[in-house]
Design an enzyme around this catalytic site. Structure first.
Site, PDB file in Angstrom:
ATOM      1  N   HIS A 271      18.171 137.720 110.877  1.00 49.07           N
ATOM      2  CA  HIS A 271      18.248 136.278 111.110  1.00 49.07           C
ATOM      3  C   HIS A 271      19.658 135.910 111.530  1.00 49.07           C
ATOM      4  O   HIS A 271      20.640 136.466 111.020  1.00 49.07           O
ATOM      5  CB  HIS A 271      17.866 135.521 109.838  1.00 49.07           C
TER       6      HIS A 271
ATOM      7  N   CYS B  18      16.149 131.927 116.555  1.00 49.09           N
ATOM      8  CA  CYS B  18      17.370 131.569 115.818  1.00 49.09           C
ATOM      9  C   CYS B  18      18.619 132.006 116.570  1.00 49.09           C
ATOM     10  O   CYS B  18      19.669 131.372 116.467  1.00 49.09           O
ATOM     11  CB  CYS B  18      17.343 132.178 114.418  1.00 49.09           C
TER      12      CYS B  18
END
Length: 1049
Positions: free
Chosen positions: A375, A130
């Site tokens: 994240h 990510c």
């Protein structure tokens, strides 16, 4: 009166008609549907008045519940398993109602993968990529960078162009992001070209620096001047480090380039404060003084950074991930920082009065409290429409009102006790505790033809995939509709009408046939067969009775077998069950009668011997026997066609079970199959009593009053008594001659050699222990006949212990004997090899000296090998136990009750069993011919070897951990962290007063051996539990982007 149903008519024509229920009628079923247990009882109620030899066809059909009324749709919530005629609730509702085409397939609409008009394309997260996806989206939205990168880097053949280099993969990725028909694309090509580990999350800021540096280096080698300087034109600014001497005032500037400004956020609230601190003046004094070229000496000075020019795209790195000197690891600063939508950098430039206003174009967010997990997402402003979008891998969300909305990205899980309240932000400002990079910008764009061809090819593949998925959906729907018509047709034919022929099929097969999610297999009735190859009555509840017409259609379409029709109802199973049930009902009455009959003595010569134990518990044994007889008629898993081999094998298994099973009268059966010689365990009963017992135990051993006891047992009894007498005499004689050895009195020791002798004899301690057992219980144990001294010798016949080693602990394996005791043992026992130890005194000028020698002499080679093996075992162990003891101020502390720690704790007290050597299994303990095997296995690490006890009495508060010699101290600290909740950097470990400090050293090299006790002294725990999670994440060493294309590998 209530209605019941009676089975009437011939075997070929039957019908159900209401009659009046008659008293004591055993062939009736209530018209009201009963539960499964009641159906079972009703199916066998007729056995109360029908003997096994009087069973007719109607009784068999009642047992198989042929005449139980079928259920109507809507009357049952679920299928009645006890009723073979109930065909409701088996999955038919999904086919008999309205058709839902989506239920015929599990294929998603391929158009859901299609990109909507005027939307952006997402990027697939390949595991932990990510952080890569966020920067790719930010760089893609830099129109000038994208336009320049679209220029061909090399002369290519446009017809067969394929990306190969990292820059070419980036070109292709940008082209897909711009013109792909897909909702999201796969960045695997670029990631593989970079050599990134998709399963490991890396430092996002480091990736940004390295990737831009790689691009700059690659593009600078291009011939096209527009490509050579694109990175500098977009991201590069000029600054200088200016040092001013306090003594002479000389200024020394050091020019430099920058691609982003790394701003410290600790202790600051807004972006202006961070930039101000970045540019503030720094004093150089003390040990940090500056060497002035003019003064030619070290002088106090000041140093500051001056910004001379700004790039078109200003990257501001907010230093959220910092190195914590106390813990030795990175941590994240969850500090709120406010930043403007418009940033004026003019006041920070050297040229006064210059206005340089930037617009906020991207905010990169890290969600999570730890520096090692979380994240990454990106908020990016579209340069053409000024709309804000949130890019979260495959998912893209447009913000409302052309405003940046950070939303739930700020709702992170709090782990610290004090939660910082989010400050209020002024208009035109935003506030974030997770933003780690801000991008500020100071125009439409087309994809070049050679790249558009690749995009068109990918779009064609996507369209072909959509058509393929749509075709598969259509095929599934067509197949479902055909199945729907089949089910509607066959389900109406399933019920078997009264008087019609019928067959049985498995209920589970019918359910799977109606469950479209499973593949319909052939019909398998093999599990329903009894030992006679017919339908077992106990399995009728798991089968359904259907019409022959429906059965023909099902077997023609799906195959299988065996076919079970009305002729396969098993008369033998029904008759056996009838007999068992009748006996169970009669058992209570027979028990009372037998109890009264056994009170009277039997007439002469007409009695039968019965075991007293069997007679006391015959009722329970009878119930068990009846259950066994009933079990014999129950279902067995034979072959699908009911062939004999499977049944024969089952009978053999049953016979083996019967041999192990205690049955009636077995308590007076000797091991030779005759009448037991113990008269106290049996009694006589009359012939009338025996005849009643015989009904329940037809296979029980039978002995009449005139039956003689087993002659073999009588002979063995006489021989046993003679042997016991001999053993008593032997034990008495040996005890009197070796009384001190038996009582362990007046024993010689090596620590204090007895003055009255210069020689002692050695035997294994095991021999003495076994001999004492015989002396204590001569009639219960076998006499010891030999002394196996070869256990103490090496394969070459040499002795394995020295005088010093026996003083240090090896003496626990031996017993010392006086010379007189050795003479007695030599007479009574067979000795394979005498072993002795002698004391030799010699006069010297300095006094007398004493030496000790053994016979046989010491085998030095084997002794050295034995010691070397012991030492190596202590250094090269695997799965060994060590104990960790927590202390405070050098005192052991009791902790909470011990709990199991996954993967770390051993059993509380593990004692290794000592397996018997070959000689131990022999009553004589040792034979002469096995010396090499036993001595080698004993002394060189065999499973049956002599060993020192390693039992450790674990104290309260200790933890037992499983470790290996080759694991590092750092890995041990991770285990201790799980067991004691103490972070590795708070652990002070020591063993025998010696501190263990080298985290990279192995436990073997640090001298940690099995059964060691390691002391743990813990520093004060940290308050931030997120740091503890960070430590857990970094149990493996950080390697960053080592070995990837970003570093030129």
């Amino acid at each position: 009166m209530k209605k019941t149903y009676w089975m009437e008519g011939s075997a070929d024509h039957r019908r159900m008609r209401p009659i009046i229920e008659k008293k004591n009628s055993s062939l009736c079923f209530s018209s009201r549907m009963a539960p499964r247990v009641q159906l079972e009882k009703a199916a066998w109620r007729w056995v109360e008045s029908v003997r096994p030899e009087d069973i007719h066809r109607e009784h068999i059909e009642i047992a198989y519940r042929i005449c139980v009324p079928s259920c109507k749709r809507g009357a049952c919530r679920r299928n009645c398993k006890g009723n073979p005629n109930c065909l409701v609730g088996i999955g038919e509702h999904a086919w008999l109602g309205e058709i839902n085409e989506n239920s015929f397939h599990n294929i998603d609409d391929p158009n859901s993968e299609r990109r909507d008009k005027n939307t952006f394309v997402g990027l697939t997260n390949l595991g932990a990529t990510c952080y890569v996806n966020t920067f790719l989206q930010v760089w893609f939205h830099n129109l000038e960078l994208r336009r320049t990168l679209y220029l061909p880097h090399t002369i290519v053949s446009f017809s067969d162009y394929e990306p190969r280099s990292i820059c070419e993969h980036l070109q292709y990725l940008f082209a897909l992001l711009q013109n792909s028909n897909r909702r999201y694309i796969d960045p695997s090509g670029l990631v593989k070209a970079l050599g990134l580990d998709t399963g490991q999350q890396q430092d996002a800021q480091e990736f940004s620096k390295l990737f831009l540096s790689l691009l700059e280096d690659t593009l600078s080698k291009q011939k096209n001047p527009n490509l050579q300087n694109v990175i500098q034109l977009q991201f590069c600014g000029q600054m200088s480090y200016v040092t001013v001497c306090n003594q002479c005032g000389r200024a020394s500037p050091l020019p430099s380039r920058y691609y982003e400004l790394e701003l410290n956020i600790q202790g600051h609230k807004n972006l202006t404060e961070c930039v101000t601190e970045f540019l503030k003046e720094e004093k150089l004094d003390g040990d940090n003084r500056y060497f002035c070229e003019s003064c030619q000496s070290k002088q106090n000075a000041t140093r500051r950074i001056k910004l001379h020019s700004l790039p078109r795209v200003l990257n501001l790195q907010l230093m959220r991930f910092v190195f914590d000197r106390q813990t030795g690891h990175k941590k994240k600063l969850n500090t709120f920082i406010s930043f403007p939508e418009q940033l004026d950098m003019g006041p920070f430039l050297e040229g006064k009065g210059i206005k340089c206003v930037y617009e906020l174009s991207a905010v990169l967010i890290h969600r999570g409290v730890s520096a090692y997990s979380g994240h990454y997402i990106a908020h990016v402003r579209d340069a053409r429409t000024s709309d804000w979008y949130k890019f979260n891998d495959e998912e893209i969300e447009k913000m409302e009102g052309k405003k940046l909305q950070l939303g739930i990205e700020e709702d992170i899980a709090e782990t610290v006790k004090s939660q910082t309240r989010k400050p209020k932000c002024s208009k035109g400002y935003h506030c974030s505790r997770n933003a780690y990079m801000l991008v500020y910008n100071g125009s439409p764009l087309s994809v070049p033809g050679f790249l558009q061809r690749l995009v068109d090819r990918d779009n064609r593949k996507f369209e072909e995939w959509c058509l393929e998925m749509a075709d598969m959906r259509k095929q599934s729907v067509d197949k479902g509709k055909a199945k729907h018509e089949e089910v509607k047709e066959l389900y109406e034919l399933l019920p078997a009408e009264d008087g019609q022929q019928y067959e049985f099929v498995p209920l589970e097969w019918l359910k799977k046939w109606l469950d479209d999610s499973t593949v319909t297999k052939e019909i398998d009735n093999g599990n329903f067969l009894c030992s006679h190859g017919k339908l077992h009555p106990d399995k009728v509840g798991e089968a359904k009775r259907i019409s022959v017409k429906a059965a023909e259609l099902l077997f023609d379409r799906y195959g299988g077998g065996p076919r079970l029709d009305g002729s396969t109802l098993c008369e033998e199973c029904v008759g056996q069950r009838c007999r068992v049930l009748r006996l169970k009902n009669q058992l209570a009455e027979d028990f009372k009668e037998v109890t009264n009959l056994v009170k009277g003595p039997p007439k002469s010569d007409e009695g039968y011997w019965v075991g007293k134990t069997s007679l006391r518990s015959w009722r329970q044994l009878a119930l068990e026997q009846l259950d066994e007889d009933e079990e014999e008629t129950k279902h067995i898993d034979g072959k699908s066609n009911g062939e004999g081999p499977a049944i024969t094998a089952t009978k053999e298994n049953q016979d083996e079970d019967e041999e192990e099973m205690k049955t009636f009268n077995e308590d007076i059966l000797c091991r030779h199959g005759g009448l037991s010689i113990l008269e106290s365990e049996r009694r006589l009963v009359t012939e009338e009593v025996w005849s009643k017992l015989r009904v329940y135990f037809p296979r029980a051993p039978q002995f009449t009053q005139l039956q003689e006891p087993c002659q073999q047992c009588l002979r063995l009894e006489r021989e046993g008594k003679e042997n016991e007498a001999l053993n008593r005499m032997m034990a008495s004689e040996q005890k009197s001659s070796l009384l001190n050895l038996f009582q362990e009195k007046n024993r010689p020791t090596l620590t204090k050699w007895p003055q009255e002798t210069d020689i002692l004899y050695i035997v294994p301690l095991f021999f003495v222990d076994e001999w004492r057992k015989f002396i204590r219980r001569p009639t219960k144990t076998t006499p010891v006949s030999s002394v196996g001294n070869s256990l103490l010798l090496c394969p070459h016949g040499g002795f394995m212990f020295t005088h010093d080693s026996m003083l240090m602990g090896d003496a626990q394996h031996i017993a010392l004997l006086w010379p007189g005791e050795w003479e007695v043992i030599s007479r009574h026992f067979l000795v394979d090899q005498p072993i002795s130890i002698c004391r030799i005194s010699q006069a010297t000028p300095n006094g007398s000296s004493v030496e000790y020698t053994t016979q046989p002499e010491l085998c030095r080679d084997c002794r050295e090998g034995f010691i070397f093996q012991q030492q190596r075992d202590m250094r090269e162990y695997a799965q060994a136990t060590v104990y960790v003891r927590k202390v405070i101020d050098d005192k052991r502390v009791s902790t909470a009750p011990e709990v199991n720690v996954s993967g770390s704790e051993a059993e509380d007290e593990r004692e290794e069993p000592v397996a018997k050597v070959d000689g131990e299994q022999d009553p004589d303990f040792s034979q002469v011919g096995h010396k090499p095997l036993t001595s080698v296995s004993l002394l060189f690490g065999g499973k049956s070897g002599i060993r020192r006890s390693t039992r450790h009495r674990k104290l309260r508060g200790e933890r037992a951990l499983i470790v290996s010699a080759n694991q590092t101290l750092k890995e041990l600290k991770i285990q201790i962290m799980h067991a004691f909740s103490v972070a590795p950097f708070d652990q002070n470990l020591s063993i025998d007063g010696r501190c263990l400090t080298d985290d990279s050293a192995t436990l073997g090299s640090l001298g940690v051996i099995p059964e060691s006790v390691i002391c743990l002294k813990a520093d004060e725990p940290i308050a931030d539990y997120a740091a503890l999670d960070d430590v857990y994440q970094v149990c493996m060493p950080e390697e960053g982007f080592k070995g990837t294309g970003l570093l030129g590998h």
